[in-house]
Design an enzyme around this catalytic site. Structure first.
Site, PDB file in Angstrom:
ATOM      1  N   CYS A 471      -2.684  -2.533  -1.098  1.00 22.94           N
ATOM      2  CA  CYS A 471      -1.268  -2.182  -1.145  1.00 22.94           C
ATOM      3  C   CYS A 471      -0.964  -1.113  -0.083  1.00 22.94           C
ATOM      4  CB  CYS A 471      -0.945  -1.672  -2.536  1.00 22.94           C
ATOM      5  SG  CYS A 471       0.753  -1.150  -2.721  1.00 22.94           S
ATOM      6  N   ASP A 472      -0.385  -1.553   1.039  1.00 21.59           N
ATOM      7  CA  ASP A 472      -0.151  -0.645   2.162  1.00 21.59           C
ATOM      8  C   ASP A 472       0.567   0.651   1.809  1.00 21.59           C
ATOM      9  OD1 ASP A 472      -1.339  -2.465   3.826  1.00 21.59           O
ATOM     10  OD2 ASP A 472       0.543  -3.425   4.352  1.00 21.59           O
ATOM     11  N   PRO A 473       1.588   0.601   0.999  1.00 23.99           N
ATOM     12  CA  PRO A 473       2.353   1.836   0.825  1.00 23.99           C
ATOM     13  C   PRO A 473       1.570   2.971   0.187  1.00 23.99           C
ATOM     14  CG  PRO A 473       3.641  -0.039   0.143  1.00 23.99           C
ATOM     15  CD  PRO A 473       2.232  -0.516   0.334  1.00 23.99           C
ATOM     16  N   MET A 474       0.390   2.686  -0.345  1.00 20.97           N
ATOM     17  CA  MET A 474      -0.428   3.746  -0.932  1.00 20.97           C
ATOM     18  C   MET A 474      -1.269   4.398   0.163  1.00 20.97           C
ATOM     19  SD  MET A 474       0.482   2.755  -3.963  1.00 20.97           S
ATOM     20  CE  MET A 474      -0.353   4.076  -4.773  1.00 20.97           C
TER      21      MET A 474
END
Lengths: 787, 787
Positions: A471-474
């Site tokens: 999950c990129d946004p993490m």
């Protein structure tokens, strides 16, 4: 307003305003074009990095394909203005730029062509795009027919905006000998080393007409004048101005004047695309407009798309599912597997999963891709963040950021390949490393990859997250090197178990035992530190702050840890009940299962910065279909046939909420807008983006789950999980060269699944000895559903 | 259609279609906005790199300010829709987006405000922009007056498009407590290190109204609907829809409903700009809308612009020149010198020249800038390609490319400073290096810089060009390390001579003698290898190919080598005659002197790649005013008063060709489109770009040339070079704190220039002993022009 045509091989939309962003796409190995029903277009080609030949009217940033692409009047598109030369009325095909409604409007998304059929009293139009299999060229056909009883005098103006090609050098001219408008640009000021990379760029854009036009316009400003795109000044004149463009924004506009007698039809064909020079334009003209070049090319393109035929055809009580699976599923998988989303450095997890889908279409391609990826593994065991597809390719921005989940996908994707092909020889292939010429077998390499995962844990046994995992946004919770991911811990456990099974099957029981032990260790750590009482948390940040837990105001629950805890076996039956209840309560929406909730509405600096994505969009609380598909897969693995089917169906844009999603059922988009409880107005909206790993897991949900026709060692295991309300289903399943015609049916008095192959009862649920090239009839008797 | 107002302090344009791209600009130290007469706007602010708060509707590439910026319907701008609530008619202020003509239209470019005055029968509007001196905010005033005899019911809709702010997170909402629309965005996915650089960005855009509106719209799509910008759907409704925007392109639109009795006037004020958070928006509201904040700010801004007052006021037979010099020249110089074109790493030659102009306005600022630049000199003597203005700044693309002319500008610019100030103490200032803490005096450092130039030559004594010198597009003729520049050889000679004079004046006769010897060596080398028979060539490439020579088909003659050969003394009188004849024949056009001709229409690989700029644009054959100004300066230095004046005047957009140039005479643009003989249609068109070193040389042409009132050691030297047809001129000249009211007049019987200071005859042409704070009357008698 919308419905299948020709038994579902194409879809038809009959209003340009009800779903204004509804889109369809075509591609070949070197280019891609996405068209909205109103005529806007987004196209890219590879040279070798993604490039454009039709630009915005201002200087554009280079970017990957955007979700929810915003459109505006001057957005690139492919249009034809139509003027009634007697009455002076102006329309435009297909809807933009004039936006004057047609009496009849149909936008038809086909497998290998996209078309419009439009009508006014006395006139009918067709506007059709196909591609070629190999060339960088759009093949357009315009047909006009006088359906009335009077002769009609018309002007037709194909209008292909080219936009702001370059801030240093752009121009355009009509070339009568080629019946083509060629717009030229030059890559702007550059360093010496860039020059040699860029000097062979196809910096020209051309519109080539089969029939020379009566007039043309190359200067955008002259075309529009004060009237703008809705009422261009140029159309007030008898003829277009026949201007060139010199350091002025160019356009490809042509004019055909014609008089049509009643019943008369005319047809015009055009080529549009990039080119290196005039000679290439001349060659395109020659290839497509002499003899049958054009129709041979559209035929070849149809065959290309059809060559992505997969392993499944179905006939079930669910016609929409049938349509999607039989006509669109393979196509979307094939797009991913054959062209890798038009990138030169796909993210490793995407590359592996996109080829996981290809296992069901062209397993040889998947095999080659797995080997290519593994040959770029680092000697230390870790997979790189992106796979370089060309010698000159480079890892770009996001692939320079350490994500620690890449290794997980090796056994996950390879197990699907082995199930489908039984090709255990792949494990003995010898390959180099990305940073060493030393060679090792695939078996040894994946062992190393698993060892890397095993070691890349903190003192609690939890997997480090670094600057991201799936999950990129993490990307800011673990950059100091302390933060851990509960999901990745669980995913590592699942990967270890899959790998243990593969080792076992390959005669390596000790390796298998070792990896099973490690898997339990991961599961134990996740249970000890990640179970939050009712569900699994998402991770623990550098600051020691758990997130994705009940005490969070935003980002309280994430879907992925729940799905993978079910897959990995970490979750006990009680935990499974509990986490599923939490998912139902907090994540399920009328549009699918959200990836997290509540969506973040701001940065959470005390955790580590959590997400910069808009609430409900992309991975921040959207119904992210890729994550939904993991969950559905886990539900099927847990035997939950009804729940699995319900959520599986929500991914498909072909039910009552299709309109709200703004999505034709010709592909599954990467997300539907989420944050349903926070921002209900926009929830459910489609991203319109067809790049997504969803589709491969959707395939596995069908193969391994719903229809339960999965490879297992040397056999095909038959374990259907039809929803309770289905009495029967027919499936044609291609498997290792054999073809099985399967009929599944619930029958009274059947207490357990029974199989009958070519009329003969089979003991158990495994079919062995299936021979390539043979065709089998398989009857599957199923117990009746309990009330 | 166009003319000065208020004695030239502002200019008025009375048609939005005759010169659709005519523009004016405002700036302060942190932001800049350029407005076209039709209402389009291009604005940037520094944080610290250039950023935007009103975006294109698609994802924009970041770039420096573009020449000939292309506009299109959705380009950012500042507009007000006007609806007659009784009749339903819709107009827009100032012209876009509706494009419906006003009966009265005036676009007024003022010193410190830009405004429109518009009228329809019975209605008059004013739409005025000013800036604040320090804040990042546009200050807008809208006035409406009922000039008729009936009451009028109107809706006014300020419409400020915000565009596509971010591909990951954009939204917008109306905040009733602030009477403001605030649009938010977040910098997209980024690496950890970028995050900490970017986290304080002003990623919001706000429109703050003094008076709360009756309704508003924040969603672009809802505002436009099917009607588009020309006929927005939202205006068909009684009230705007009062929507928010959630991951949708936002807009700041408001509605005021009012009824105006005959003679009644209303006034509305707005703030528009970037903000970090709501608190900052609240603070802006408080500062500008309580008490007299707004008018105090516009006053302060007026004073800021006026503080850039220079050293020259004139009254000559040429009213247009008077207007430009008295009202606009200082302003454009001040913009450059005070804000450095809104960059953080200005190219060294730009930075030095922009501060050369400041010598006539604020010499202390120029002094500080020269010292800043020199303190970044490399220990090896070479100046870097860009000067870093902030600690965190970095040399960006073009400044990473070695250009070998940077050292030349040190004596060139410093000599203007010393002439104007007599401040020889600057030569003894001690400074560090960019790559060393060791210190050296300015004198020593420039000696080193000259030594670097002296040594950076090939075996023929010609200066290496590396990847460029003054002319960027020549970036591929010398990258292999062999190519040489004839221009740079001549410029080095000129620099050496200027430096020799400075050394001489500083009591260093041996240094002076040395540098004069070196200068002659450069001149000899240029004459031996660069003289092409009738003019000087431009250079010799890595391949040994001379270019800018008679045998070239394109790029046959370049202006710069000719100008600098005159300045350096390389050209004998015969050579000067010859090269000037060549310039007249090949480079002069009705729009000025082209920089090279014929313009390159393609790459010339056999030379080394020569230019990628469009023929006639920017530096490829344009009338590049910066180069023109060098030539004019050289003509004046050679005593050619008439020719100098004629070409000087061509730089000014205030003669008969102004219309063709599309340029208001409020600034000199960096170029007029050239390639006059190849592409006459577009020749003369203005770039509309006000960033240009031209303006500083224009100043020097006036001070050193036309009016001949130049500092010289401890004196003011008086050597006017009025054109033959001028009988007289009055000049007010500020010089080292004194102020001279100069009257120049041709008188019969005068055979040589004679001076009379405060009524007393002065021997020679040098005025010494002028005292700061004193005012002098200077009479200059000139011989009559010979017929």
């Amino acid at each position: 307003m919308m419905g299948p045509t020709d038994q579902g091989a194409s879809y038809r939309l009959t209003s340009p305003t009800a779903m204004p962003k509804a889109s369809a796409f075509l591609w070949n190995r070197r280019m891609m074009i996405s068209l909205t029903c109103r005529g806007f277009a987004t196209a890219q080609f590879m040279q070798p990095e993604p490039a454009k030949y039709a630009h915005a009217p201002n200087l554009e940033a280079k970017t990957f394909m955007q979700p929810e692409n915003p459109y505006y009047a001057h957005h690139p598109g492919r249009f034809v203005y139509v003027r009634d030369d007697a009455a002076g009325d102006i329309y435009s095909i297909p809807h933009e730029p004039v936006r004057r409604p047609w009496d009849d409007f149909a936008f038809i998304a086909g497998q290998s062509e996209v078309s419009w059929r439009l009508g006014q009293p006395g006139l009918a139009f067709e506007w059709v795009l196909s591609l070629s299999e190999d060339d960088l060229v759009e093949l357009w056909t315009l047909k006009v027919r006088n359906t009335g009883t009077e002769a009609r005098a018309l002007s037709l103006y194909p209008y292909f905006p080219v936009g702001y090609m370059s801030w240093m050098n752009q121009s355009g001219q009509y070339h009568p000998e080629l019946a083509a408008i060629i717009c030229s640009s030059v890559t702007p000021y550059q360093k010496v080393e860039d020059y040699f990379k860029n000097k062979d760029f196809k910096d020209k854009t051309c519109l080539i007409a089969e029939i020379a036009p009566d007039a043309f316009e190359v200067r955008q400003e002259a075309f529009e004048g004060e009237g703008g795109l809705m009422h261009p000044d140029a159309l007030r004149e008898e003829h277009l101005g026949c201007n060139d463009a010199r350091y002025e924004t160019p356009v490809c506009a042509m004019q055909y004047r014609l008089t049509l007698t009643p019943g008369e039809e005319r047809s015009y064909r055009f080529l549009f695309g990039p080119a290196f020079d005039e000679a290439e334009v001349a060659a395109l003209r020659e290839r497509y407009f002499s003899q049958d070049g054009f129709s041979q090319a559209t035929d070849a393109y149809r065959h290309y798309v059809a060559s992505g035929r997969g392993s499944l055809r179905i006939e079930t009580p669910d016609a929409a599912l049938d349509n999607f699976v039989n006509h669109w599923l393979d196509r979307q998988v094939f797009y991913h597997g054959d062209v890798n989303r038009l990138s030169t450095d796909p993210q490793t997890r995407n590359y592996l999963q996109d080829n996981m889908g290809m296992v069901y279409l062209q397993p040889q391609k998947a095999r080659a891709a797995f080997l290519k990826a593994l040959s770029q593994q680092h000697r230390a065991g870790e997979m790189p963040d992106g796979i370089l597809l060309h010698p000159g390719a480079e890892l770009k921005y996001i692939n320079q950021i350490p994500h620690y989940d890449q290794n997980v996908w090796l056994p996950v994707c390879l197990s699907a390949y082995l199930d489908e092909t039984g090709d255990r020889a792949i494990l003995d292939e010898r390959l180099p490393y990305g940073d060493s010429d030393q060679q090792a077998t695939v078996l040894a390499k994946i062992n190393q990859a698993m060892a890397w995962l095993e070691q890349n844990v903190d003192e609690r046994g939890l997997s480090y997250i670094a600057q991201g995992d799936w999950c990129d946004p993490m990307n800011m919770v673990g950059y100091k090197g302390k933060g851990v991911s509960i999901w990745l811990t669980l995913a590592s456990a699942y990967a270890m178990k899959l790998w243990a099974d593969i080792c076992e099957g390959h005669g390596e029981p000790e390796l298998a035992a070792h990896h099973r032990t490690v898997a339990e260790r991961f599961n134990d750590a996740a249970n000890r530190h990640g179970w939050d009482g009712h569900w699994y948390g998402r991770g623990i940040s550098d600051n020691g702050q758990a997130f994705g837990v009940a005490s969070d105001e935003e980002g309280r629950i994430f879907l992925n840890p729940q799905s993978w805890a079910m897959l990995s076996g970490a979750a006990s039956p009680e935990q499974q009940q509990s986490l599923m209840a939490a998912v139902t309560e907090q994540l399920e929406t009328p549009y699918g299962v959200a990836m997290l909730a509540p969506a973040y509405t701001r940065m959470h600096e005390h955790i580590g910065r959590v997400t910069q994505k808009h609430p409900g969009s992309a991975e921040n609380g959207s119904v992210y279909n890729h994550a939904s598909a993991f969950y559905v897969y886990a539900l099927y693995e847990a035997g939950l046939a009804d729940k699995g089917y319900t959520l599986l169906r929500q991914m498909l844009p072909c039910d009552d909420t299709a309109l709200a999603r703004g999505q034709l059922p010709v592909f599954i988009p990467n997300y539907y807008r989420g944050a349903y409880r926070q921002f209900p107005r926009t929830a459910g909206r489609s991203s319109q983006l067809f790049n997504t790993g969803t589709i491969h897991w959707f395939y596995r949900c069908l193969i391994d789950g719903l229809f339960g026709l999965k490879g297992d060692g040397d056999a095909l295991r038959v374990t259907p999980k039809l929803p309770a309300h289905w009495q029967s289903a027919k499936v044609t399943r291609r498997f290792r060269g054999a073809e099985l015609e399967v009929e599944m049916r619930r029958e009274p008095g059947v207490s357990a699944i029974t199989l009958e192959l070519d009329g003969k009862a089979v003991a158990g649920q495994r079919l062995t000895g299936l021979e390539p090239g043979r065709r089998y009839q398989l009857r599957v008797r199923l117990p009746e559903a309990s009330a």
